[in-house]
Write an enzyme that holds these catalytic residues in place. Structure first.
Site, mmCIF file in Angstrom:
data_model
loop_
_atom_site.group_PDB
_atom_site.id
_atom_site.type_symbol
_atom_site.label_atom_id
_atom_site.label_comp_id
_atom_site.label_asym_id
_atom_site.label_seq_id
_atom_site.Cartn_x
_atom_site.Cartn_y
_atom_site.Cartn_z
ATOM 1 N N GLU A 1 0.933 -1.246 0.000
ATOM 2 C CA GLU A 1 -0.065 0.019 0.091
ATOM 3 C C GLU A 1 0.945 1.240 -0.132
ATOM 4 O O GLU A 1 0.445 2.349 0.636
ATOM 5 C CB GLU A 1 -0.877 -0.077 1.276
ATOM 6 C CG GLU A 1 -2.022 -1.069 1.262
ATOM 7 C CD GLU A 1 -2.768 -1.025 -0.035
ATOM 8 O OE1 GLU A 1 -3.043 0.214 -0.789
ATOM 9 O OE2 GLU A 1 -3.384 -2.008 -0.309
HETATM 10 C C1 LIG Z 1 2.871 -9.693 0.136
HETATM 11 C C2 LIG Z 1 2.524 -8.652 -0.790
HETATM 12 C C3 LIG Z 1 1.184 -8.068 -1.131
HETATM 13 C C4 LIG Z 1 0.914 -7.097 -2.018
HETATM 14 N N1 LIG Z 1 -0.425 -7.001 -2.529
HETATM 15 C C5 LIG Z 1 -0.463 -6.073 -3.471
HETATM 16 C C6 LIG Z 1 -1.709 -6.154 -4.151
HETATM 17 O O1 LIG Z 1 -2.945 -6.793 -3.745
HETATM 18 N N2 LIG Z 1 -2.154 -5.265 -5.347
HETATM 19 C C7 LIG Z 1 -1.032 -4.685 -5.710
HETATM 20 O O2 LIG Z 1 -1.054 -3.897 -6.669
HETATM 21 N N3 LIG Z 1 0.123 -4.506 -5.186
HETATM 22 C C8 LIG Z 1 0.484 -5.579 -4.165
HETATM 23 N N4 LIG Z 1 1.572 -5.215 -3.673
HETATM 24 C C9 LIG Z 1 2.823 -4.661 -4.062
HETATM 25 C C10 LIG Z 1 3.147 -3.587 -3.260
HETATM 26 O O3 LIG Z 1 2.118 -2.727 -3.077
HETATM 27 C C11 LIG Z 1 4.434 -3.131 -3.570
HETATM 28 O O4 LIG Z 1 5.553 -4.074 -3.571
HETATM 29 C C12 LIG Z 1 4.884 -1.647 -3.006
HETATM 30 O O5 LIG Z 1 4.047 -0.622 -3.245
HETATM 31 C C13 LIG Z 1 6.450 -1.286 -3.325
HETATM 32 O O6 LIG Z 1 6.504 -1.349 -4.844
HETATM 33 P P1 LIG Z 1 7.860 -2.164 -5.198
HETATM 34 O O7 LIG Z 1 7.968 -3.430 -4.707
HETATM 35 O O8 LIG Z 1 7.895 -2.198 -6.656
HETATM 36 O O9 LIG Z 1 9.054 -1.281 -4.921
HETATM 37 P P2 LIG Z 1 9.839 -0.089 -5.644
HETATM 38 O O10 LIG Z 1 8.827 0.804 -6.145
HETATM 39 O O11 LIG Z 1 10.744 -0.577 -6.499
HETATM 40 O O12 LIG Z 1 10.724 0.632 -4.291
HETATM 41 C C14 LIG Z 1 11.656 0.112 -3.627
HETATM 42 C C15 LIG Z 1 12.033 1.005 -2.603
HETATM 43 O O13 LIG Z 1 12.456 2.338 -3.119
HETATM 44 C C16 LIG Z 1 11.689 3.248 -2.461
HETATM 45 N N5 LIG Z 1 11.331 4.177 -3.728
HETATM 46 C C17 LIG Z 1 10.710 4.109 -4.796
HETATM 47 N N6 LIG Z 1 10.456 5.138 -5.353
HETATM 48 C C18 LIG Z 1 10.884 6.280 -4.467
HETATM 49 C C19 LIG Z 1 10.777 7.696 -4.666
HETATM 50 N N7 LIG Z 1 10.536 8.313 -5.701
HETATM 51 N N8 LIG Z 1 11.263 8.351 -3.419
HETATM 52 C C20 LIG Z 1 11.857 7.857 -2.512
HETATM 53 N N9 LIG Z 1 11.870 6.375 -2.321
HETATM 54 C C21 LIG Z 1 11.563 5.648 -3.347
HETATM 55 C C22 LIG Z 1 10.557 2.635 -1.766
HETATM 56 O O14 LIG Z 1 9.941 3.420 -0.826
HETATM 57 C C23 LIG Z 1 11.048 1.329 -1.667
HETATM 58 O O15 LIG Z 1 11.711 1.380 -0.411
HETATM 59 C C24 LIG Z 1 2.214 -6.415 -2.571
HETATM 60 C C25 LIG Z 1 3.506 -6.707 -2.299
HETATM 61 C C26 LIG Z 1 3.541 -7.685 -1.431
HETATM 62 C C27 LIG Z 1 5.144 -7.976 -0.983
#
Ligand SMILES: Cc1cc2nc3c(=O)[nH]c(=O)nc-3n(C[C@H](O)[C@H](O)[C@H](O)COP(=O)(O)OP(=O)(O)OC[C@H]3O[C@@H](n4cnc5c(N)ncnc54)[C@H](O)[C@@H]3O)c2cc1C
Length: 596
Positions: free
Chosen positions: A440
């Site tokens: 989220e």
């Molecule tokens: C168990 C689980 C359930 C999930 N359920 C859902 C679901 O139901 N539906 C859905 O759509 N998604 C779901 N997700 C996805 C989840 O919402 C994302 O993993 C999350 O939003 C982060 O995206 P990412 O993993 O691609 O990380 P990234 O976007 O790659 O980010 C990696 C890190 O970089 C930081 N970062 C990225 N951009 C910036 C910025 N501009 N400024 C500062 N810091 C930054 C982030 O804070 C993070 O610490 C789920 C994930 C998991 C693991």
């Protein structure tokens, strides 16, 4: 040890601290919510948590979900528990009355969610996603879609998901690839792959309603070209019942650290039929309706699991015999004293409890504003709460999930090696609570949203509303001598927050890196200040209850004791957070790429 619904704390908070009936009376609710009715609902929910969800929590973690030929099975016991959950009418609790929901305020369902998350986070996720999806459909979909899908979602016969994330696009959703091509009949054909989809496929309901972000072929570049679609697992026949299978399939399940009984799916859309929800290219903002509620839930997950860990750790600490009290044996007849005599064990337990109580209060405070923003008859008051909510939610999500995880780790530490092995369930709580800090919108992104969009961009106007609320409380209670000590601490941290806000705005206006470098400490300072605000309210209600001669002195004295610990031992962290903010971006940004 099984979970016990913390009903006493919940009732105290709801009725004595937040005067729930008075607040509800000012809103347009479907039915009058008396203290007795609320009590009965929460007691019943407590029973579900204790008797239905908690008993299948550890076994569900061990077994996990099954995956076979695209089909996902939930662990043993989940189907039966879900049936009972639906039979009890819990699935449509906050749903719109016009479509068969029960129209309950979020405040009530937030407390229930906290209990369900505490008892069994994996199970609770199946239900929370459905609630959120229904909310979004109700706010933004056409009348036809609402009439078709909402009643079944409220009955729990169908469930919902939220499909945003793709392998290359998580935080930055502007980069998604999933395409939606208009069809002649007004529907759309969706193609693409979504990952990490909670409850994307499972065996609890007969249909699954996916809310999917996708782009039309000619959509504007970036976030402004994203639209929202409703894509059912099964299309509907002419009577509105289950029809042909839609082209949505589950490619695999993710292997993950925790919430193992929650199915986290890779979903493939291969020319799947979808229906537009809301206006074209407005998908992200439509989804934000759901996100405020979903984000609140993630804070509640942290708090619920923290409560579960506290229950186990505090019971363990009063029985585990190791060492002697520093001031001499408390139980000379025994081989050793219970570890509860040790100041450091007390530090851990009190840190947990003081953050749990404040976190629950902050969640309730946020939920009240969510309810006011929808159900208050006065437009101005609704708008004010909406603005407050946009400030509160990122903090509630990030701070409550951080403090929830911290409490789970502390609970594990209280049990020493017995917390590390799986028998007591504390290591599961650590694993299950960790995700609330990530999904989220990762907590770093919540902090950035708070410091950037909500603070810098509004030049502090959002915060002024919150400060007004705080000042109102201070002036209403300044003359009460029992509150003097607490109010002076509160005024200090509030002033520090205002000073840091001015600094963050000034530095951030000159250099955008300053915002990112200060954002996490700023979010934590705001969280700590809000916890302090919540403790003011709890202490005031406790003092008033004691004064009015209500018995249960031991309980009230206990609350004051936990509050005093918060002011002595946790609030001083505000000073170091302010120092972190003052230090600025230089040491953060100086390192070159090669130096990492
Ligand atoms: C168990 C689980 C359930 C999930 N359920 C859902 C679901 O139901 N539906 C859905 O759509 N998604 C779901 N997700 C996805 C989840 O919402 C994302 O993993 C999350 O939003 C982060 O995206 P990412 O993993 O691609 O990380 P990234 O976007 O790659 O980010 C990696 C890190 O970089 C930081 N970062 C990225 N951009 C910036 C910025 N501009 N400024 C500062 N810091 C930054 C982030 O804070 C993070 O610490 C789920 C994930 C998991 C693991």
């Amino acid at each position: 040890m099984s979970y016990r619904a913390p009903l006493k704390d919940i009732q105290f908070l709801l009725h004595k601290v937040f005067n729930a009936e008075e607040n509800f009376a000012s809103m347009t609710l479907s039915e009058e919510l008396s203290e007795d009715l609320i009590k009965a609902i929460l007691e019943e929910a407590g029973k579900i948590a204790e008797e239905l969800l908690s008993p299948i929590n550890q076994a569900g973690d061990k077994e996990g979900c099954g995956f076979d030929g695209g089909k996902v099975s939930t662990p043993q016991g989940f189907k039966d528990a879900y049936k009972d959950y639906v039979k009890g009418g819990w699935s449509g609790l906050t749903g719109d009355l016009d479509y068969g929901g029960q129209g309950m305020p979020k405040v009530i369902s937030a407390l229930i969610e906290e209990m369900f998350f505490g008892a069994n986070s994996s199970f609770c996720l199946y239900t929370v996603l459905t609630t959120g999806a229904a909310l979004t459909i109700n706010e933004h979909a056409s009348e036809e879609l609402k009439e078709t899908y909402l009643p079944k979602l409220y009955q729990g016969i169908w469930s919902g998901t939220m499909c945003l994330t793709e392998s290359h696009a998580g935080t930055d959703l502007g980069m998604i690839h999933t395409k939606a091509v208009p069809a002649k009949d007004g529907s759309y054909s969706l193609s693409g792959t979504k990952i990490f989809i909670t409850a994307g496929e499972h065996d609890l309901t007969e249909n699954i309603v996916h809310l999917v972000l996708a782009k039309l072929p000619d959509a504007p570049f970036g976030p402004k070209g994203i639209s929202l679609f409703l894509v059912p697992k099964y299309l509907l026949n002419a009577e509105g019942g289950i029809g042909a299978k839609n082209n949505v399939s589950c490619g695999s399940l993710e292997n993950k650290m925790g919430i193992k009984a929650s199915a986290t799916c890779v979903l493939n859309f291969d020319d799947a039929t979808g229906f537009l929800v809301g206006d074209l290219n407005n998908g992200l903002s439509n989804l934000f309706t759901m996100m405020n509620y979903e984000r609140l839930s993630m804070g509640l997950q942290g708090n619920g699991l923290a409560e579960s860990s506290y229950q186990i750790a505090s019971a363990y600490a009063s029985q585990r015999l190791q060492g002697r009290a520093p001031s001499g044996p408390e139980y000379a007849e025994k081989a050793a004293d219970p570890i509860l005599v040790h100041p450091d064990v007390r530090r851990m337990l009190l840190t947990m409890r003081s953050n749990i109580l404040a976190g629950r209060a902050l969640s309730l405070y946020s939920a009240f504003h969510l309810d006011i923003s929808r159900m208050h008859p006065n437009k101005k008051i609704r708008a004010r709460s909406e603005r407050l909510i946009s400030l509160l939610i990122p903090v509630q999500k990030a701070y409550c999930s951080d403090k929830g995880f911290e409490a789970c780790v502390l609970g594990q530490q209280v049990l020493g090696g017995h917390g590390y092995v799986s028998e007591w369930g504390l290591e599961q709580n650590v694993r299950d609570s960790r995700i609330a800090q990530i999904y989220e919108g990762a907590n770093g992104i919540q902090a950035l949203d708070l410091a950037g969009r909500k603070t810098l961009r509004t030049k502090g106007a959002q915060l002024n509303l919150l400060i007004e609320e705080m000042d109102k409380f201070i002036s209403a209670n300044n003359s009460k001598k029992e509150m003097k000590f607490y109010l002076s601490k509160f005024s200090d941290v509030k002033s520090l927050l205002v000073e840091m806000t001015t600094l963050v705005i000034k530095n951030g206006s000159n250099n955008p890196d300053e915002i990112g470098a200060a954002s996490y400490s700023y979010m934590e300072l705001m969280g700590l200040t809000l916890y302090c605000f919540m403790w003011q309210k709890i202490i005031l209600a406790t003092i008033e209850a004691e004064k009015s001669g209500q018995d249960d002195k031991a309980y009230y004295d206990g609350l004051i004791g936990v509050g005093n610990f918060f002011f002595d031992k946790l609030l001083p962290r505000s000073i170091s957070l302010a120092e972190e903010i003052r230090a600025g971006a230089k040491s953060v940004m100086n390192a070159t790429f090669e130096q990492f």
